[in-house]
Write a protein that holds these residues in place. Structure first.
Motif, mmCIF file in Angstrom:
data_model
loop_
_atom_site.group_PDB
_atom_site.id
_atom_site.type_symbol
_atom_site.label_atom_id
_atom_site.label_comp_id
_atom_site.label_asym_id
_atom_site.label_seq_id
_atom_site.Cartn_x
_atom_site.Cartn_y
_atom_site.Cartn_z
ATOM 1 N N ALA A 259 -0.400 35.761 21.565
ATOM 2 C CA ALA A 259 0.733 36.114 22.424
ATOM 3 C C ALA A 259 0.451 35.730 23.872
ATOM 4 N N SER A 260 -0.784 35.920 24.296
ATOM 5 C CA SER A 260 -1.161 35.573 25.668
ATOM 6 C C SER A 260 -1.093 34.068 25.889
ATOM 7 N N ARG A 261 -1.541 33.302 24.896
ATOM 8 C CA ARG A 261 -1.465 31.838 25.006
ATOM 9 C C ARG A 261 -0.018 31.380 25.107
ATOM 10 N N TYR A 262 0.844 31.991 24.286
ATOM 11 C CA TYR A 262 2.257 31.613 24.329
ATOM 12 C C TYR A 262 2.879 31.945 25.686
ATOM 13 N N MET A 263 2.645 33.187 26.180
ATOM 14 C CA MET A 263 3.251 33.609 27.434
ATOM 15 C C MET A 263 2.771 32.760 28.606
ATOM 16 N N ALA A 264 1.482 32.439 28.638
ATOM 17 C CA ALA A 264 0.951 31.612 29.723
ATOM 18 C C ALA A 264 1.561 30.207 29.688
ATOM 19 N N SER A 265 1.723 29.666 28.468
ATOM 20 C CA SER A 265 2.309 28.330 28.322
ATOM 21 C C SER A 265 3.804 28.329 28.641
ATOM 22 N N ALA A 266 4.522 29.322 28.125
ATOM 23 C CA ALA A 266 5.976 29.359 28.291
ATOM 24 C C ALA A 266 6.391 29.631 29.726
ATOM 25 N N THR A 267 5.613 30.429 30.432
ATOM 26 C CA THR A 267 5.967 30.791 31.810
ATOM 27 C C THR A 267 5.261 29.930 32.848
ATOM 28 N N GLY A 268 4.172 29.297 32.437
ATOM 29 C CA GLY A 268 3.393 28.539 33.398
ATOM 30 C C GLY A 268 2.609 29.425 34.349
ATOM 31 N N GLU A 269 2.455 30.700 34.005
ATOM 32 C CA GLU A 269 1.795 31.677 34.873
ATOM 33 C C GLU A 269 0.433 32.074 34.290
#
Length: 329
Positions: A259-269
């Motif tokens: 989930a963390s990998r997805y959120m970092a990739s999707a948001t660029g944050e």
């Protein structure tokens, strides 16, 4: 643990925090001295005294109206609290067993208060700052009794929130920490011990969560009302039964990792990236209950029984909140 009548509690600083602490200890049967070390005309001190006791009395009345105890007990509880002016403050500290420092959050105010305590407190007194800003490692350098000093961060409203974050520094006598923890437990608090680290535990996590909620509003993701509803009925109820770290192990650290990998990739944050501890657990195969080890060691635990117990607690909370419905038959 000594009986309430044998210990005297003092709070240097008669503001909101000091009043909350006085409420908590007086409620538990202790004599409390709420000390104002600021020199002021007698009329001003009397106004402060009236204001402080009125505020504490109002908090007690609120609890009585909520059915916690009989309002008949309020005068007895309030009688245990004594407001002390600057002229009499030194004598009031001389035989206090535990002294909480709760003056305004400025370095100058902390230095003044701790120096005053050093001049007047007995050598065996425990001194605990209630600061939410200054680390115990810094404040320890402002007192001549660092081995008797530590931080005790109460969460507002102090008389109501169970948690107190106890933060010693490396020079704190371990017995001082144990004694303060035992005292806090005796008055119904739930102390946790943490190192001197910015934000302690709750404020650090809370700051991240509140800032993210503010971003959601600013980005138009949802209304403030719906974000708060999501927190109250999702985040809040879940984590009042399962702590954050146990929840990672409950669902599996792998879920958090991906989930963390997805959120970092999707948001660029980068703020959504998993910390090294999560990645290390993934690499070692320590992902929680299903592998017997995660952040907790589950190897000696009947995991199924533990899950059932936690679900029972969750159902009990939801029932209390009126969120359990009967099935449609």
């Amino acid at each position: 643990m000594a009986s309430p009548g044998s210990k005297i509690i003092a709070s240097v600083g008669a503001g909101r925090m000091g009043r909350g602490i006085a409420h908590a200890f007086a409620y538990a049967g202790y004599a409390v001295r709420l000390i104002d070390i600021k020199a002021r005309p007698d009329a001003d001190f009397r106004r402060l005294e009236t204001e402080a006791l009125s505020e504490i009395g109002a908090s007690l009345s609120f609890l009585a109206e909520a059915g916690v105890f009989s309002a008949d007990a309020i005068p007895s509880i309030l009688s245990r609290i004594t407001l002390v002016n600057a002229a009499e403050a030194g004598a009031a500290l001389a035989d206090a067993h535990v002294i909480f420092e709760g003056v305004p959050e400025t370095e100058a105010a902390k230095r003044e208060a701790l120096a005053f305590i050093d001049r007047h407190a007995g050598p065996e007194a425990i001194v605990a700052s209630t600061t939410s800003t200054f680390l115990s490692t810094l404040l320890a350098g402002m007192t001549v009794r660092p081995e008797r000093f530590l931080n005790a961060h109460w969460l507002n409203p102090a008389y109501l929130v169970p948690l107190v974050e106890v933060s010693p520094h490396e020079g704190t006598d371990p017995e001082v920490t144990r004694s303060l923890v035992a005292l806090l437990e005796a008055v119904g608090k739930v102390p946790v011990v943490c190192k001197a680290s910015p934000g302690y535990i709750v404020p650090r996590i809370q700051a991240l969560a509140m800032n993210e909620a503010a971003r959601l509003v600013a980005e138009g993701v949802a209304s403030a009302e719906d974000i708060d509803k999501a927190i109250l009925y999702g985040f809040g109820v879940r984590f009042s039964v399962l702590g954050l770290v146990e929840f990672i192990d409950w669902g599996g650290g792998d879920i958090l990792y991906y989930a963390s990998r997805y959120m970092a990739s999707a948001t660029g944050e980068d703020r959504f990236k998993a910390p090294a501890a999560v990645e290390e657990n993934m690499a070692a195969g320590h992902i929680g209950m299903k592998t017997g080890k995660g952040f907790y060691d589950w190897s000696g635990t009947d995991v199924e029984a533990h899950r059932k117990r936690r679900i029972g607690e969750f159902v009990g909370l939801l029932r209390h909140l009126g969120q359990i419905k009967s099935p449609v038959l």
